[in-house]
Motif scaffolding. Structure first.
Motif, short mmCIF file in Angstrom:
data_model
loop_
_atom_site.label_atom_id
_atom_site.label_comp_id
_atom_site.label_asym_id
_atom_site.label_seq_id
_atom_site.Cartn_x
_atom_site.Cartn_y
_atom_site.Cartn_z
N SER A 89 -29.33 19.53 6.13
CA SER A 89 -28.42 18.83 5.22
C SER A 89 -27.60 17.77 5.96
O SER A 89 -27.39 16.67 5.44
N ILE A 90 -27.16 18.09 7.16
CA ILE A 90 -26.40 17.12 7.97
C ILE A 90 -27.27 15.92 8.29
O ILE A 90 -26.84 14.76 8.16
N ILE A 91 -28.51 16.17 8.66
CA ILE A 91 -29.43 15.06 8.98
C ILE A 91 -29.67 14.21 7.74
O ILE A 91 -29.70 12.97 7.82
N GLU A 92 -29.84 14.85 6.58
CA GLU A 92 -29.99 14.09 5.33
C GLU A 92 -28.77 13.22 5.08
O GLU A 92 -28.90 12.05 4.70
N ASN A 93 -27.59 13.78 5.28
CA ASN A 93 -26.36 13.02 5.07
C ASN A 93 -26.26 11.85 6.04
O ASN A 93 -25.82 10.76 5.66
N TYR A 94 -26.66 12.05 7.27
CA TYR A 94 -26.66 10.96 8.24
C TYR A 94 -27.59 9.85 7.79
O TYR A 94 -27.26 8.67 7.91
N GLY A 95 -28.75 10.22 7.24
CA GLY A 95 -29.67 9.23 6.70
C GLY A 95 -29.06 8.47 5.54
O GLY A 95 -29.20 7.25 5.42
N PRO B 37 -29.34 5.65 12.15
CA PRO B 37 -30.76 5.68 12.51
C PRO B 37 -31.25 7.11 12.77
O PRO B 37 -30.55 7.91 13.39
N LEU B 38 -32.44 7.38 12.23
CA LEU B 38 -33.07 8.68 12.44
C LEU B 38 -34.49 8.45 12.91
O LEU B 38 -35.17 7.54 12.42
N PRO B 39 -34.97 9.26 13.85
CA PRO B 39 -36.37 9.13 14.28
C PRO B 39 -37.31 9.37 13.10
O PRO B 39 -37.01 10.18 12.22
N PRO B 40 -38.43 8.67 13.05
CA PRO B 40 -39.37 8.83 11.93
C PRO B 40 -39.85 10.27 11.76
O PRO B 40 -40.07 10.72 10.63
N GLN B 41 -39.98 11.01 12.86
CA GLN B 41 -40.43 12.40 12.75
C GLN B 41 -39.41 13.24 11.98
O GLN B 41 -39.78 14.13 11.22
N THR C 63 -38.53 14.94 4.40
CA THR C 63 -39.33 14.67 3.20
C THR C 63 -40.23 15.87 2.87
O THR C 63 -40.31 16.29 1.72
N ALA C 64 -40.86 16.44 3.88
CA ALA C 64 -41.73 17.59 3.67
C ALA C 64 -40.94 18.80 3.18
O ALA C 64 -41.35 19.50 2.26
#
Length: 136
Positions: free
Chosen positions: A102-108, A113-117, A123-124
């Motif tokens: 959830s934190i990573i989603e919020n950062y996006g 910037p987030l690594p494509p992986q 997304t998965a």
């Protein structure tokens, strides 16, 4: 507040925490920190997107976080019942992973910037979650 009242309140709180979670651990501290970062980053992302702050969304999120701790409490009591030490730890790691995603989603959402992986992983995970909710 006098000293006796303060001592009683702190003692009561400590007793409840010890009963509920077998004491406080660094893993629980990490989960609480992750929850706080998730809340702050979620509010910031909503503000950036122009959605503002919704009390209904905030209440729903708060209730979810409270029930995470209820599940962890139940996991600890199962550990006590079965004389094991891994059920609560597993529950904490499960909820910790949820908070970190959830934190990573919020950062996006904030445009960081987030690594494509990492984007592909999110997304998965979202697709799997949407599929499960559609089947329910």
């Amino acid at each position: 507040m006098n000293q006796t009242t303060l001592n009683f309140a702190v003692g009561t709180f400590g007793t409840i925490i010890t009963y509920a979670f077998g004491g406080w651990s660094e893993l629980l501290s990490f989960l609480v920190i992750a929850m706080l970062i998730d809340i702050v980053s979620g509010v910031a992302a909503s503000m950036k997107e122009g959605k503002g702050i919704s009390s209904a969304v905030g209440f729903k999120g708060s209730v979810k976080k409270v029930f995470m701790f209820v599940a962890i409490l139940l996991a600890h009591r199962m550990d006590v019942l079965m004389n094991s030490g891994f059920i609560m730890t597993g529950a904490i790691y499960f909820y910790l992973a949820n908070e970190l995603v959830s934190i990573i989603e919020n950062y996006g959402r904030l445009g960081l910037p987030l690594p494509p992986q990492v984007k592909d992983m999110i997304t998965a995970l979202k697709r799997n979650n949407d599929d499960r909710q559609a089947r329910s």
